[in-house]
Design a protein around this motif. Structure first.
Motif, PDB file in Angstrom:
ATOM      1  N   ASP A 157       0.881  -1.162   0.000  1.00 43.43           N
ATOM      2  CA  ASP A 157       0.000   0.000   0.000  1.00 43.43           C
ATOM      3  C   ASP A 157       0.923   1.217   0.000  1.00 43.43           C
ATOM      4  O   ASP A 157       1.933   1.232   0.711  1.00 43.43           O
ATOM      5  CB  ASP A 157      -0.860  -0.070   1.273  1.00 43.43           C
ATOM      6  N   GLU A 158       0.605   2.234  -0.796  1.00 48.04           N
ATOM      7  CA  GLU A 158       1.470   3.415  -0.913  1.00 48.04           C
ATOM      8  C   GLU A 158       1.776   4.033   0.452  1.00 48.04           C
ATOM      9  O   GLU A 158       2.908   4.405   0.730  1.00 48.04           O
ATOM     10  CB  GLU A 158       0.849   4.472  -1.834  1.00 48.04           C
ATOM     11  N   LYS A 159       0.768   4.118   1.335  1.00 45.32           N
ATOM     12  CA  LYS A 159       0.994   4.720   2.652  1.00 45.32           C
ATOM     13  C   LYS A 159       1.971   3.891   3.472  1.00 45.32           C
ATOM     14  O   LYS A 159       2.832   4.429   4.168  1.00 45.32           O
ATOM     15  CB  LYS A 159      -0.336   4.853   3.410  1.00 45.32           C
ATOM     16  N   VAL A 160       1.842   2.581   3.389  1.00 44.53           N
ATOM     17  CA  VAL A 160       2.729   1.693   4.139  1.00 44.53           C
ATOM     18  C   VAL A 160       4.151   1.792   3.593  1.00 44.53           C
ATOM     19  O   VAL A 160       5.121   1.854   4.358  1.00 44.53           O
ATOM     20  CB  VAL A 160       2.210   0.240   4.105  1.00 44.53           C
ATOM     21  N   ILE A 161       4.296   1.829   2.275  1.00 44.82           N
ATOM     22  CA  ILE A 161       5.623   1.951   1.661  1.00 44.82           C
ATOM     23  C   ILE A 161       6.277   3.262   2.075  1.00 44.82           C
ATOM     24  O   ILE A 161       7.447   3.301   2.461  1.00 44.82           O
ATOM     25  CB  ILE A 161       5.535   1.835   0.126  1.00 44.82           C
ATOM     26  N   GLU A 162       5.513   4.352   2.028  1.00 42.36           N
ATOM     27  CA  GLU A 162       6.043   5.655   2.437  1.00 42.36           C
ATOM     28  C   GLU A 162       6.451   5.641   3.901  1.00 42.36           C
ATOM     29  O   GLU A 162       7.488   6.205   4.274  1.00 42.36           O
ATOM     30  CB  GLU A 162       5.006   6.753   2.190  1.00 42.36           C
ATOM     31  N   LEU A 163       5.656   4.993   4.759  1.00 44.36           N
ATOM     32  CA  LEU A 163       5.988   4.894   6.177  1.00 44.36           C
ATOM     33  C   LEU A 163       7.296   4.113   6.375  1.00 44.36           C
ATOM     34  O   LEU A 163       8.174   4.537   7.130  1.00 44.36           O
ATOM     35  CB  LEU A 163       4.855   4.214   6.948  1.00 44.36           C
TER      36      LEU A 163
END
Length: 195
Positions: A157-163
């Protein structure tokens, strides 16, 4: 898309067999059985809900943070093929062919080929529509075992990758992230042997 460029320039420094199969580099620490629940050779069917407060969300968040902390490598993979096989004795086993992509944390042994086959043990089956999807793979080395690692898959998930990227940057900046995979210990041991 997630920009899955394979960063092979970061893969230097590890020795591995010429087969190209993913495996623990020389000098990797022995498998710690306390990590069995985190690196269970299974998959989580949904992305972690980072802000959820339901009991299931909180458990997923805790396991996600533990995997993030204990993983030797966190890499994006693309699912190429999924198939099942029944072993002798009737125990089902699912296999997943993946293409290794960008490493978010750690590095893979130098001669690891991009195409790998993962075994999912005693797990709910990965759905057929997973083919073509990008997933996160958390890897912990297990030298001496076959295969010489344990893993856990979950949807990317983009948010998880960014985190993950932000946390890795922060840990590196603070000097809290040792990604040597035993290389420092080997260099020290080699230096002591040479004196």
């Amino acid at each position: 898309m997630l920009g899955l460029s394979v960063s092979w320039f970061a893969l230097a420094g590890c020795r591995h067999s010429s087969s190209g199969e993913l495996g623990a580099p020389a000098g990797a620490s022995a498998w710690d059985t306390r990590l069995d629940q985190l690196f269970d050779d299974r998959f989580t069917p949904t992305a972690v809900e980072l802000t959820g407060r339901a009991p299931g969300d909180v458990l997923d968040q805790r396991r996600f943070s533990q995997r993030l902390g204990y993983a030797n490598v966190i890499v994006l993979v693309t699912v190429d093929q999924v198939w099942s096989r029944t072993l002798f004795g009737g125990q089902p086993q699912q296999r997943v062919e993946v293409t290794l992509g960008r490493s978010l944390r750690g590095s893979l042994p130098r001669k690891t080929t991009p195409s790998q086959v993962l075994v999912l043990r005693q797990a709910e089956e990965l759905p057929a529509d997973a083919v073509g999807r990008v997933m996160l793979m958390f890897v912990a080395w297990a030298p001496g075992e076959i295969p010489a690692y344990h893993h856990h898959l979950m949807p990317a998930d983009e948010k998880v990758i960014e985190l993950i990227e932000a946390m890795v940057r922060h840990a590196r900046k603070a000097g809290k992230l040792d990604e040597s995979d035993g290389r420092k210990k080997r260099r020290k041991r080699d230096a002591e042997a040479g004196t």
